[in-house]
Enzyme design. Structure first.
Site, mmCIF file in Angstrom:
data_model
loop_
_atom_site.group_PDB
_atom_site.id
_atom_site.type_symbol
_atom_site.label_atom_id
_atom_site.label_comp_id
_atom_site.label_asym_id
_atom_site.label_seq_id
_atom_site.Cartn_x
_atom_site.Cartn_y
_atom_site.Cartn_z
ATOM 1 N N TYR A 287 0.845 -1.188 0.000
ATOM 2 C CA TYR A 287 0.000 0.000 0.000
ATOM 3 C C TYR A 287 0.880 1.237 0.000
ATOM 4 O O TYR A 287 1.341 1.701 1.032
ATOM 5 C CB TYR A 287 -0.924 0.011 1.220
ATOM 6 C CG TYR A 287 -1.914 -1.129 1.268
ATOM 7 C CD1 TYR A 287 -2.157 -1.924 0.154
ATOM 8 C CD2 TYR A 287 -2.602 -1.423 2.438
ATOM 9 C CE1 TYR A 287 -3.065 -2.976 0.204
ATOM 10 C CE2 TYR A 287 -3.514 -2.465 2.496
ATOM 11 C CZ TYR A 287 -3.735 -3.240 1.378
ATOM 12 O OH TYR A 287 -4.634 -4.278 1.451
ATOM 13 N N PHE B 159 -13.259 -4.784 1.046
ATOM 14 C CA PHE B 159 -14.347 -4.099 0.350
ATOM 15 C C PHE B 159 -15.676 -4.470 1.012
ATOM 16 O O PHE B 159 -16.608 -4.952 0.367
ATOM 17 C CB PHE B 159 -14.357 -4.451 -1.141
ATOM 18 C CG PHE B 159 -15.166 -3.503 -2.003
ATOM 19 C CD1 PHE B 159 -15.192 -2.143 -1.740
ATOM 20 C CD2 PHE B 159 -15.905 -3.977 -3.068
ATOM 21 C CE1 PHE B 159 -15.929 -1.277 -2.532
ATOM 22 C CE2 PHE B 159 -16.653 -3.123 -3.874
ATOM 23 C CZ PHE B 159 -16.653 -1.770 -3.601
ATOM 24 N N PRO B 160 -15.769 -4.258 2.339
ATOM 25 C CA PRO B 160 -16.946 -4.733 3.083
ATOM 26 C C PRO B 160 -18.211 -3.913 2.835
ATOM 27 O O PRO B 160 -19.314 -4.396 3.079
ATOM 28 C CB PRO B 160 -16.506 -4.612 4.542
ATOM 29 C CG PRO B 160 -15.521 -3.492 4.532
ATOM 30 C CD PRO B 160 -14.783 -3.624 3.229
ATOM 31 N N GLY C 206 -24.539 -0.466 -3.659
ATOM 32 C CA GLY C 206 -24.947 -0.313 -5.052
ATOM 33 C C GLY C 206 -26.450 -0.219 -5.242
ATOM 34 O O GLY C 206 -27.141 0.554 -4.570
#
Length: 286
Positions: free
Chosen positions: A65, A210-211, A215
């Site tokens: 990262y 990506f909890p 959408g």
């Protein structure tokens, strides 16, 4: 809602390392494409400090990262660390530019990156060291075996894997005790459902990356939107509450560059879904 991670409950990584289940993922603290320095370094440091103030004691990062930037920010913001803070990091992905990720699992490379993470984080041992990706060019037993050697040397407390299937998880478990697995999983993407079920059965921590992904499920008039209104919360908070309810081994790590968004995420630990609400939300993504 109270801003504290505590109501989300506790999970003991490897059976002996207690963390509040709602953690923080430090990937977004870097520049665009998870590359380079953040646009607002002081803001990134403020987010990390506020994270700990809110009772979050599980922070997930990786050598890739930035690369290196996230680990360095964590040390600058929080060292010397609170006694109960668990910092999980990873190795196994190299970076050649923004948004580019290449698996490298050669044992010598993993050892090198572990040593660098120790230095960057300013610790003598990594509480949870994860193989960021399985390198298809290197036998899995060799990759996990090197982490096992580092564990025996006292440089790693617990070993984790990332983005693996059930067969790989079971295979790796023959070489070393696997304490956690970190896979893509959320209300809208259940592709790792079988891995979560396996982790639940075997007491392995499951860290969904990506909890928060709502959408179309959060569109006006949806079950998710209505449930959020009923709780006086946001759809994102409901998505986190659903994960916490889904299994006692789930350790969500929502990430953000904003203190306000961080506080909103942590407040999700307060939400207590009814059985009917949980079932209704579960049906949305199935």
């Amino acid at each position: 809602m109270t801003n504290s991670a505590t109501p989300g409950g506790i999970f003991r990584i490897g059976g002996d390392l207690p963390v509040h289940r709602l953690g923080y993922g430090a990937m977004q603290l870097t520049g665009d494409g998870v590359w380079g320095e953040p646009a607002d370094r002081d803001g990134a440091l403020a987010v990390l400090r506020r994270t700990v103030e809110l009772g979050v004691n599980f922070i997930d990062t990786a050598d890739s990262y930035g690369p290196n930037v996230s680990e360095e920010l964590i040390r600058e913001a929080l060292h010397p660390y609170p006694d109960d803070l668990v910092i999980a990091t990873k190795a196994g992905l190299t970076r050649t530019g923004p948004g580019q990720w290449i698996p490298v699992g050669r044992p010598a490379y993993l050892r090198q990156q572990l040593e660098l993470s120790l230095r960057k984080l300013g610790v003598d041992r990594i509480d949870l060291f994860q193989l960021h990706r399985v390198d298809p060019e290197v036998p899995l037993a060799d990759q996990v075996g090197e982490l096992k050697l580092l564990q025996q040397e006292g440089k790693i407390r617990h070993i984790g894997l990332s983005q693996v299937g059930v067969a790989q998880l079971a295979e790796a478990s023959q070489t070393a005790e696997i304490a956690t697995v970190q896979n893509l999983y959320n209300l809208t993407d259940r592709s790792s459902e079988d891995v979560l079920d396996y982790a639940t059965e075997h007491g392995i921590g499951f860290i969904p990356w990506f909890p928060i992904a709502t959408g179309e499920l959060a569109k006006p008039g949806s079950v998710l939107e209505q449930a959020a209104k009923d709780h006086g919360s946001s759809p994102a908070q409901l998505a986190l509450a659903w994960l916490l309810r889904r299994s006692p081994v789930v350790l969500p790590i929502p990430g953000t560059r904003s203190v306000a968004h961080l506080e909103e995420n942590v407040a999700a630990a307060q939400i207590d879904l009814t059985d009917a609400e949980f079932e209704a939300l579960s049906a949305l993504g199935s």
